[in-house]
Motif scaffolding. Structure first.
Motif, PDB file in Angstrom:
ATOM      1  N   GLY A   1       8.837 -60.717 -54.149  1.00  0.00           N
ATOM      2  CA  GLY A   1       9.421 -61.506 -53.066  1.00  0.00           C
ATOM      3  C   GLY A   1       8.576 -62.665 -52.598  1.00  0.00           C
ATOM      4  O   GLY A   1       8.782 -63.173 -51.478  1.00  0.00           O
ATOM      5  N   ALA A   2       7.632 -63.129 -53.436  1.00  0.00           N
ATOM      6  CA  ALA A   2       6.730 -64.208 -53.037  1.00  0.00           C
ATOM      7  C   ALA A   2       7.151 -65.542 -53.634  1.00  0.00           C
ATOM      8  O   ALA A   2       7.778 -65.601 -54.704  1.00  0.00           O
ATOM      9  CB  ALA A   2       5.301 -63.883 -53.462  1.00  0.00           C
ATOM     10  N   LEU A   3       6.760 -66.617 -52.964  1.00  0.00           N
ATOM     11  CA  LEU A   3       6.940 -67.970 -53.475  1.00  0.00           C
ATOM     12  C   LEU A   3       5.758 -68.338 -54.371  1.00  0.00           C
ATOM     13  O   LEU A   3       4.685 -67.722 -54.291  1.00  0.00           O
ATOM     14  CB  LEU A   3       7.025 -68.974 -52.316  1.00  0.00           C
ATOM     15  CG  LEU A   3       8.210 -68.826 -51.354  1.00  0.00           C
ATOM     16  CD1 LEU A   3       8.019 -69.731 -50.142  1.00  0.00           C
ATOM     17  CD2 LEU A   3       9.519 -69.154 -52.061  1.00  0.00           C
ATOM     18  N   THR A   4       5.942 -69.367 -55.214  1.00  0.00           N
ATOM     19  CA  THR A   4       4.864 -69.847 -56.083  1.00  0.00           C
ATOM     20  C   THR A   4       4.652 -71.336 -55.851  1.00  0.00           C
ATOM     21  O   THR A   4       5.604 -72.124 -55.863  1.00  0.00           O
ATOM     22  CB  THR A   4       5.204 -69.622 -57.570  1.00  0.00           C
ATOM     23  OG1 THR A   4       5.530 -68.254 -57.771  1.00  0.00           O
ATOM     24  CG2 THR A   4       4.024 -70.000 -58.459  1.00  0.00           C
ATOM     25  N   TYR A   5       3.392 -71.705 -55.634  1.00  0.00           N
ATOM     26  CA  TYR A   5       3.008 -73.099 -55.402  1.00  0.00           C
ATOM     27  C   TYR A   5       2.146 -73.541 -56.578  1.00  0.00           C
ATOM     28  O   TYR A   5       1.068 -72.987 -56.819  1.00  0.00           O
ATOM     29  CB  TYR A   5       2.226 -73.215 -54.097  1.00  0.00           C
ATOM     30  CG  TYR A   5       2.002 -74.625 -53.608  1.00  0.00           C
ATOM     31  CD1 TYR A   5       2.876 -75.213 -52.699  1.00  0.00           C
ATOM     32  CD2 TYR A   5       0.896 -75.360 -54.024  1.00  0.00           C
ATOM     33  CE1 TYR A   5       2.676 -76.498 -52.220  1.00  0.00           C
ATOM     34  CE2 TYR A   5       0.683 -76.646 -53.557  1.00  0.00           C
ATOM     35  CZ  TYR A   5       1.571 -77.209 -52.657  1.00  0.00           C
ATOM     36  OH  TYR A   5       1.358 -78.501 -52.186  1.00  0.00           O
ATOM     37  N   VAL A   6       2.633 -74.519 -57.337  1.00  0.00           N
ATOM     38  CA  VAL A   6       1.993 -74.905 -58.590  1.00  0.00           C
ATOM     39  C   VAL A   6       1.287 -76.254 -58.451  1.00  0.00           C
ATOM     40  O   VAL A   6       1.908 -77.263 -58.105  1.00  0.00           O
ATOM     41  CB  VAL A   6       3.029 -74.986 -59.736  1.00  0.00           C
ATOM     42  CG1 VAL A   6       2.340 -75.354 -61.048  1.00  0.00           C
ATOM     43  CG2 VAL A   6       3.782 -73.665 -59.871  1.00  0.00           C
ATOM     44  N   ASP A   7      -0.013 -76.258 -58.732  1.00  0.00           N
ATOM     45  CA  ASP A   7      -0.792 -77.494 -58.763  1.00  0.00           C
ATOM     46  C   ASP A   7      -0.627 -78.121 -60.144  1.00  0.00           C
ATOM     47  O   ASP A   7      -1.182 -77.642 -61.135  1.00  0.00           O
ATOM     48  CB  ASP A   7      -2.262 -77.178 -58.483  1.00  0.00           C
ATOM     49  CG  ASP A   7      -3.171 -78.396 -58.647  1.00  0.00           C
ATOM     50  OD1 ASP A   7      -2.666 -79.509 -58.909  1.00  0.00           O
ATOM     51  OD2 ASP A   7      -4.403 -78.227 -58.516  1.00  0.00           O
ATOM     52  N   GLY A   8       0.135 -79.216 -60.204  1.00  0.00           N
ATOM     53  CA  GLY A   8       0.384 -79.893 -61.467  1.00  0.00           C
ATOM     54  C   GLY A   8      -0.412 -81.160 -61.660  1.00  0.00           C
ATOM     55  O   GLY A   8      -0.101 -81.973 -62.541  1.00  0.00           O
ATOM     56  N   VAL A   9      -1.464 -81.350 -60.848  1.00  0.00           N
ATOM     57  CA  VAL A   9      -2.220 -82.605 -60.902  1.00  0.00           C
ATOM     58  C   VAL A   9      -2.789 -82.860 -62.289  1.00  0.00           C
ATOM     59  O   VAL A   9      -2.723 -83.984 -62.806  1.00  0.00           O
ATOM     60  CB  VAL A   9      -3.345 -82.592 -59.850  1.00  0.00           C
ATOM     61  CG1 VAL A   9      -4.279 -83.794 -60.041  1.00  0.00           C
ATOM     62  CG2 VAL A   9      -2.760 -82.612 -58.445  1.00  0.00           C
ATOM     63  N   HIS A  10      -3.339 -81.825 -62.919  1.00  0.00           N
ATOM     64  CA  HIS A  10      -4.006 -82.043 -64.206  1.00  0.00           C
ATOM     65  C   HIS A  10      -3.074 -81.875 -65.403  1.00  0.00           C
ATOM     66  O   HIS A  10      -3.414 -82.289 -66.510  1.00  0.00           O
ATOM     67  CB  HIS A  10      -5.202 -81.094 -64.340  1.00  0.00           C
ATOM     68  CG  HIS A  10      -6.139 -81.456 -65.451  1.00  0.00           C
ATOM     69  ND1 HIS A  10      -6.783 -82.672 -65.513  1.00  0.00           N
ATOM     70  CD2 HIS A  10      -6.526 -80.769 -66.555  1.00  0.00           C
ATOM     71  CE1 HIS A  10      -7.533 -82.714 -66.601  1.00  0.00           C
ATOM     72  NE2 HIS A  10      -7.388 -81.576 -67.257  1.00  0.00           N
ATOM     73  N   LEU A  11      -1.911 -81.293 -65.192  1.00  0.00           N
ATOM     74  CA  LEU A  11      -0.960 -81.164 -66.301  1.00  0.00           C
ATOM     75  C   LEU A  11      -0.098 -82.403 -66.459  1.00  0.00           C
ATOM     76  O   LEU A  11       0.154 -82.849 -67.588  1.00  0.00           O
ATOM     77  CB  LEU A  11      -0.054 -79.950 -66.079  1.00  0.00           C
ATOM     78  CG  LEU A  11       1.060 -79.764 -67.118  1.00  0.00           C
ATOM     79  CD1 LEU A  11       0.471 -79.463 -68.494  1.00  0.00           C
ATOM     80  CD2 LEU A  11       2.015 -78.660 -66.696  1.00  0.00           C
ATOM     81  N   THR A  12       0.357 -82.963 -65.357  1.00  0.00           N
ATOM     82  CA  THR A  12       1.340 -84.049 -65.390  1.00  0.00           C
ATOM     83  C   THR A  12       0.938 -85.225 -66.271  1.00  0.00           C
ATOM     84  O   THR A  12       1.807 -85.791 -66.959  1.00  0.00           O
ATOM     85  CB  THR A  12       1.635 -84.531 -63.953  1.00  0.00           C
ATOM     86  OG1 THR A  12       1.963 -83.402 -63.139  1.00  0.00           O
ATOM     87  CG2 THR A  12       2.794 -85.510 -63.929  1.00  0.00           C
ATOM     88  N   PRO A  13      -0.334 -85.644 -66.316  1.00  0.00           N
ATOM     89  CA  PRO A  13      -0.676 -86.790 -67.153  1.00  0.00           C
ATOM     90  C   PRO A  13      -0.640 -86.531 -68.652  1.00  0.00           C
ATOM     91  O   PRO A  13      -0.740 -87.483 -69.434  1.00  0.00           O
ATOM     92  CB  PRO A  13      -2.115 -87.132 -66.727  1.00  0.00           C
ATOM     93  CG  PRO A  13      -2.328 -86.429 -65.438  1.00  0.00           C
ATOM     94  CD  PRO A  13      -1.480 -85.209 -65.512  1.00  0.00           C
ATOM     95  N   HIS A  14      -0.492 -85.264 -69.066  1.00  0.00           N
ATOM     96  CA  HIS A  14      -0.749 -84.940 -70.465  1.00  0.00           C
ATOM     97  C   HIS A  14       0.405 -84.309 -71.245  1.00  0.00           C
ATOM     98  O   HIS A  14       0.317 -84.187 -72.459  1.00  0.00           O
ATOM     99  CB  HIS A  14      -1.952 -83.999 -70.553  1.00  0.00           C
ATOM    100  CG  HIS A  14      -3.197 -84.569 -69.974  1.00  0.00           C
ATOM    101  ND1 HIS A  14      -3.811 -85.697 -70.486  1.00  0.00           N
ATOM    102  CD2 HIS A  14      -3.921 -84.191 -68.888  1.00  0.00           C
ATOM    103  CE1 HIS A  14      -4.890 -85.980 -69.759  1.00  0.00           C
ATOM    104  NE2 HIS A  14      -4.973 -85.091 -68.794  1.00  0.00           N
TER     105      HIS A  14
END
Length: 400
Positions: free
Chosen positions: A187-200
């Motif tokens: 029942g938890a939410l997920t917060y995804v840090d995409g700073v380093h994935l998005t450029p690649h």
């Protein structure tokens, strides 16, 4: 389709200064079209958004265009794009908003693989609400964060899981969809840090399956600010603190103060530039997918060249996923040289590859790197084989 790195490089005025740039993970260089878009906006009549004057309408158009471009980049809906000063600021804002629903006994999961911007906001928000932060460890030998590592700290009281899509220090890419599924299971939410994935690589928020995805345009050739994506329906359920006169509509209710119109224009230009890295037709989203697919292939070849080259040098210790399923990022140290000495020595040889922990404090500590950290070499769309060879030759020279 082929990736023409020489044509790409010709669009970056900064490269004329002559350095080989491996500092992209901290902020990429900027193509001329992005600088032109920012300057053109500053030279134009722009006012607070509205529907009466041309200046007001221009501001509306700039914001709408940026939301559309950002949505195309991550595969989402324009109405789910929230702009902010930085990824860090956006994360603190969301953390404080979500924490209104937390209390004693609730738990928040963060990982030791993450940049501190996806750790400390949640730790602080949990403390303010009387909730408990729990840390998921990763294997320091393989640098992998397994789904089981996250599952080990989940419970029925878990309210949110914060996880990186790619480590800014190591490039490690956890199985975010599986982690998000595990979070949903309690029942938890997920917060995804995409700073380093998005450029690649291609980003598809639906496939990642997280509830929030946040990134920084200045890491993918754009200007300095951040944006967050969440489904508009989810944003509708959240009530951030805001000024009374501010709109209550989504996503505007999350955007504090006047937006930086010139930076939004630059972001649109950066995403359009990424969409056209390789020749193609179709919608912008289709072109983004095609171009980022080819970019990922180009960067993978260069990453192999770096890894193989460093592996052949005596005294070099590399950290990270040996399977190379990671973003094009290499972290290493050289025996007999401190990270700071390597940083300076490389710079003296025209190679920009900084050293440190890069705000990934928990990750660096888990690797035993202390506060000195290590040298990080990151590949960007403008990196070519000659840059890689300059890096390897400089490291070899310093390792002697």
């Amino acid at each position: 389709m082929t990736y023409d790195v020489a044509a790409v490089r010709a669009e970056f005025p900064a490269l004329a200064e002559g350095a080989a740039h491996f500092d992209g993970p901290g902020g990429s260089q900027t193509p001329a079209v992005v600088a032109d878009a920012i300057a053109a906006t500053l030279r134009s009549a722009v006012a607070n958004r509205g529907t009466v004057t041309r200046a007001e309408l221009r501001a509306e158009e700039i914001v709408a265009a940026a939301r559309s471009a950002a949505a195309d980049l991550v595969g989402g809906q324009p109405g789910g794009i929230v702009f902010g000063r930085s990824m860090t600021q956006l994360t603190y804002d969301v953390a404080r908003t979500l924490a209104k629903r937390w209390g004693p006994g609730d738990e928040v999961v963060v990982t030791r693989l993450d940049h501190d911007a996806n750790v400390r906001p949640w730790v602080h928000a949990a403390a303010a609400a009387g909730a408990t932060p729990r840390f998921a460890d990763f294997d320091p030998v393989t640098a992998k964060l397994a789904v089981a590592d996250v599952e080990a700290v989940l419970s029925p009281r878990t309210r949110l899981v914060a996880v990186t899509a790619a480590s800014n220090l190591l490039g490690t890419r956890p199985d975010v969809p599986a982690i998000a599924a595990a979070a949903r299971g309690v029942g938890a939410l997920t917060y995804v840090d995409g700073v380093h994935l998005t450029p690649h690589d291609v980003v598809d928020v639906a496939e990642l399956a997280g509830d929030f995805y946040v990134c920084s345009p200045y890491k993918f050739l754009g200007p300095h600010h951040g944006f967050l994506y969440a489904a508009p329906a989810l944003l509708e359920t959240l009530e951030p603190d805001k000024l009374a006169p501010m709109p209550d509509t989504v996503p505007e209710r999350f955007e504090l103060g006047t937006l930086p119109y010139e930076l939004l224009a630059g972001t649109t230009a950066a995403i359009d530039f990424l969409a056209d890295l390789v020749p193609g037709a179709g919608s912008r989203r289709e072109r983004v997918v095609a171009s980022m697919t080819e970019l990922a292939k180009h960067e993978a070849v260069l990453l192999d060249r770096i890894d193989d080259g460093l592996a052949a040098l005596p005294g070099v210790t590399r950290y990270g996923d040996p399977s190379r399923r990671r973003t094009p990022t290499t972290l290493f140290n050289v025996a007999g040289r401190s990270p700071a000495e390597m940083y300076q020595g490389l710079a003296d040889r025209g190679v920009n590859a900084p050293a440190g922990t890069f705000y990934a404090l928990e990750c660096a500590d888990r690797l035993g790197l202390g506060t000195a950290g290590a040298v990080r070499a990151g590949i960007a769309p403008y990196t070519d084989e000659s840059d890689v060879d300059r890096l390897l030759n400089a490291v070899a020279d310093l390792a002697r």
